[in-house]
Design a protein around this motif. Sequence first.
Motif, mmCIF file in Angstrom:
data_model
loop_
_atom_site.group_PDB
_atom_site.id
_atom_site.type_symbol
_atom_site.label_atom_id
_atom_site.label_comp_id
_atom_site.label_asym_id
_atom_site.label_seq_id
_atom_site.Cartn_x
_atom_site.Cartn_y
_atom_site.Cartn_z
ATOM 1 N N ARG A 284 0.835 -1.201 0.000
ATOM 2 C CA ARG A 284 0.000 0.000 0.000
ATOM 3 C C ARG A 284 0.872 1.253 0.000
ATOM 4 N NH1 ARG A 284 -0.248 4.373 3.069
ATOM 5 N NH2 ARG A 284 -2.274 5.329 3.289
ATOM 6 N N ASN A 285 1.951 1.247 0.806
ATOM 7 C CA ASN A 285 2.824 2.411 0.854
ATOM 8 C C ASN A 285 3.456 2.684 -0.505
ATOM 9 O OD1 ASN A 285 2.256 2.869 3.522
ATOM 10 N ND2 ASN A 285 4.033 1.762 4.282
ATOM 11 N N VAL A 286 3.842 1.629 -1.189
ATOM 12 C CA VAL A 286 4.429 1.790 -2.523
ATOM 13 C C VAL A 286 3.402 2.381 -3.489
ATOM 14 C CG1 VAL A 286 5.371 0.568 -4.528
ATOM 15 C CG2 VAL A 286 6.076 -0.094 -2.211
ATOM 16 N N LEU A 287 2.197 1.811 -3.496
ATOM 17 C CA LEU A 287 1.177 2.250 -4.444
ATOM 18 C C LEU A 287 0.695 3.673 -4.161
ATOM 19 C CD1 LEU A 287 -0.944 -1.017 -4.805
ATOM 20 C CD2 LEU A 287 0.944 -0.211 -6.242
ATOM 21 N N CYS A 288 0.627 4.021 -2.893
ATOM 22 C CA CYS A 288 0.136 5.360 -2.533
ATOM 23 C C CYS A 288 1.210 6.432 -2.655
ATOM 24 C CB CYS A 288 -0.400 5.360 -1.099
ATOM 25 S SG CYS A 288 -1.937 4.477 -0.892
ATOM 26 N N HIS A 289 2.454 6.077 -2.389
ATOM 27 C CA HIS A 289 3.496 7.104 -2.297
ATOM 28 C C HIS A 289 4.566 7.006 -3.383
ATOM 29 C CE1 HIS A 289 1.688 8.241 1.454
ATOM 30 N NE2 HIS A 289 1.837 7.023 1.920
ATOM 31 N N GLY A 290 4.480 5.988 -4.229
ATOM 32 C CA GLY A 290 5.466 5.848 -5.283
ATOM 33 C C GLY A 290 5.279 6.886 -6.376
ATOM 34 N N SER A 291 6.349 7.159 -7.090
ATOM 35 C CA SER A 291 6.306 8.036 -8.259
ATOM 36 C C SER A 291 6.345 7.144 -9.498
ATOM 37 C CB SER A 291 7.512 8.979 -8.248
ATOM 38 O OG SER A 291 7.516 9.779 -9.412
ATOM 39 N N TRP A 292 5.377 7.339 -10.384
ATOM 40 C CA TRP A 292 5.200 6.431 -11.508
ATOM 41 C C TRP A 292 5.878 6.966 -12.762
ATOM 42 C CZ3 TRP A 292 3.206 1.838 -10.312
ATOM 43 C CH2 TRP A 292 2.546 1.739 -9.076
ATOM 44 N N GLY A 293 6.937 6.274 -13.162
ATOM 45 C CA GLY A 293 7.649 6.651 -14.372
ATOM 46 C C GLY A 293 6.932 6.134 -15.611
ATOM 47 N N ALA A 294 7.555 6.368 -16.737
ATOM 48 C CA ALA A 294 6.983 5.945 -18.018
ATOM 49 C C ALA A 294 6.793 4.429 -18.036
ATOM 50 C CB ALA A 294 7.889 6.370 -19.154
ATOM 51 N N PRO A 295 5.679 3.955 -18.592
ATOM 52 C CA PRO A 295 5.454 2.510 -18.672
ATOM 53 C C PRO A 295 6.325 1.881 -19.752
ATOM 54 C CG PRO A 295 3.666 3.675 -19.756
ATOM 55 C CD PRO A 295 4.549 4.724 -19.143
ATOM 56 N N ASN A 296 6.561 0.578 -19.605
ATOM 57 C CA ASN A 296 7.267 -0.139 -20.662
ATOM 58 C C ASN A 296 6.280 -0.499 -21.778
ATOM 59 O OD1 ASN A 296 5.839 -2.417 -19.787
ATOM 60 N ND2 ASN A 296 7.582 -3.315 -18.713
ATOM 61 N N SER A 297 6.718 -1.271 -22.749
ATOM 62 C CA SER A 297 5.857 -1.600 -23.896
ATOM 63 C C SER A 297 4.646 -2.442 -23.504
ATOM 64 C CB SER A 297 6.672 -2.323 -24.975
ATOM 65 O OG SER A 297 7.221 -3.522 -24.434
ATOM 66 N N ASP A 298 4.693 -3.074 -22.326
ATOM 67 C CA ASP A 298 3.556 -3.865 -21.838
ATOM 68 C C ASP A 298 2.614 -3.050 -20.962
ATOM 69 O OD1 ASP A 298 4.473 -6.221 -23.098
ATOM 70 O OD2 ASP A 298 5.815 -6.635 -21.411
ATOM 71 N N GLY A 299 2.893 -1.767 -20.774
ATOM 72 C CA GLY A 299 2.051 -0.919 -19.946
ATOM 73 C C GLY A 299 2.374 -1.012 -18.466
ATOM 74 N N ALA A 300 3.494 -1.636 -18.126
ATOM 75 C CA ALA A 300 3.895 -1.787 -16.721
ATOM 76 C C ALA A 300 4.907 -0.712 -16.348
ATOM 77 C CB ALA A 300 4.496 -3.165 -16.487
ATOM 78 N N SER A 301 4.864 -0.332 -15.102
ATOM 79 C CA SER A 301 5.770 0.695 -14.593
ATOM 80 C C SER A 301 6.354 0.219 -13.275
ATOM 81 C CB SER A 301 4.992 2.000 -14.381
ATOM 82 O OG SER A 301 5.832 3.028 -13.930
ATOM 83 N N LYS A 302 7.593 0.601 -13.015
ATOM 84 C CA LYS A 302 8.216 0.284 -11.741
ATOM 85 C C LYS A 302 8.188 1.567 -10.909
ATOM 86 C CE LYS A 302 11.874 -2.342 -11.851
ATOM 87 N NZ LYS A 302 13.266 -2.812 -11.934
ATOM 88 N N PRO A 303 7.350 1.603 -9.858
ATOM 89 C CA PRO A 303 7.259 2.837 -9.072
ATOM 90 C C PRO A 303 8.561 3.138 -8.346
ATOM 91 C CG PRO A 303 6.029 1.079 -8.011
ATOM 92 C CD PRO A 303 6.486 0.546 -9.331
ATOM 93 N N LYS A 304 8.915 4.416 -8.335
ATOM 94 C CA LYS A 304 10.098 4.844 -7.586
ATOM 95 C C LYS A 304 9.652 5.055 -6.143
ATOM 96 C CE LYS A 304 12.014 7.109 -11.636
ATOM 97 N NZ LYS A 304 10.881 6.960 -12.533
ATOM 98 N N PHE A 305 10.176 4.221 -5.258
ATOM 99 C CA PHE A 305 9.780 4.282 -3.857
ATOM 100 C C PHE A 305 10.911 3.743 -3.006
ATOM 101 C CE2 PHE A 305 8.096 2.346 -0.007
ATOM 102 C CZ PHE A 305 7.337 3.380 0.514
ATOM 103 N N VAL A 306 11.212 4.454 -1.921
ATOM 104 C CA VAL A 306 12.207 4.000 -0.954
ATOM 105 C C VAL A 306 11.535 4.030 0.413
ATOM 106 C CG1 VAL A 306 14.487 4.411 0.061
ATOM 107 C CG2 VAL A 306 14.077 4.962 -2.347
ATOM 108 N N SER A 307 11.553 2.874 1.094
ATOM 109 C CA SER A 307 10.916 2.784 2.415
ATOM 110 C C SER A 307 11.776 3.479 3.462
ATOM 111 C CB SER A 307 10.724 1.313 2.798
ATOM 112 O OG SER A 307 11.969 0.747 3.168
#
Length: 197
Positions: A116-139
């Motif tokens: 939840r912390n990742v999804l709520c507080h992450g920064s979403w970069g550009a998606p890859n060709s599959d529409g997936a993104s790796k959120p930028k988040f540091v706990s």
Amino acid sequence: MTQRFQTDRAKVPSDFPTHLHASEFWEELGRTVATFGFLEETLGKAIFALTATREYPEDEIQKAYEKWLKVLERAISDPLGGLITSYEAALRAHQNGTPSRSESLIANLKEAARLRNVLCHGSWGAPNSDGASKPKFVSNKLETFEEWVDVSFLAQTRKATAHMICDVIDSVAQMGFQFPGSNGPGKVIWETSSASP
């Protein structure tokens, strides 16, 4: 003299900074975050139910009652991690609690809080060709999140969170109490006055 620059707002893309993802991604992310919010509310109600129905020896009732207000204040104000800790303590302290059956639920709730912390507080970069993104988040433990998140990942997370909500409700209902705020079966914990002034 220092040359000063400013963002040309007329050239900022429409829907910036969310313009790189499909609307479906943002809708699923929003629904998933909202489901976590409902989980927090459900945990707060479960804490109320478990602490309101706990039995105490006669000589401890006043002391427990005096501490109860703080428990209830935390149940409506704590973030998810704190709610899970309070819920676990209330389950373990309740005379009808079954800690062995709740261990996997508590473990799942703790993992959900991390996500939840990742999804709520992450920064979403550009998606890859599959529409997936790796959120930028540091706990706060300096851990990063390394999974790729797409619509399917979010939908699965939302479904699992809804399942946990039902598990939390069941943890109260299986003790024979009506879950607060519902019209489900079980003994009503708190009667409200329906008399009009």
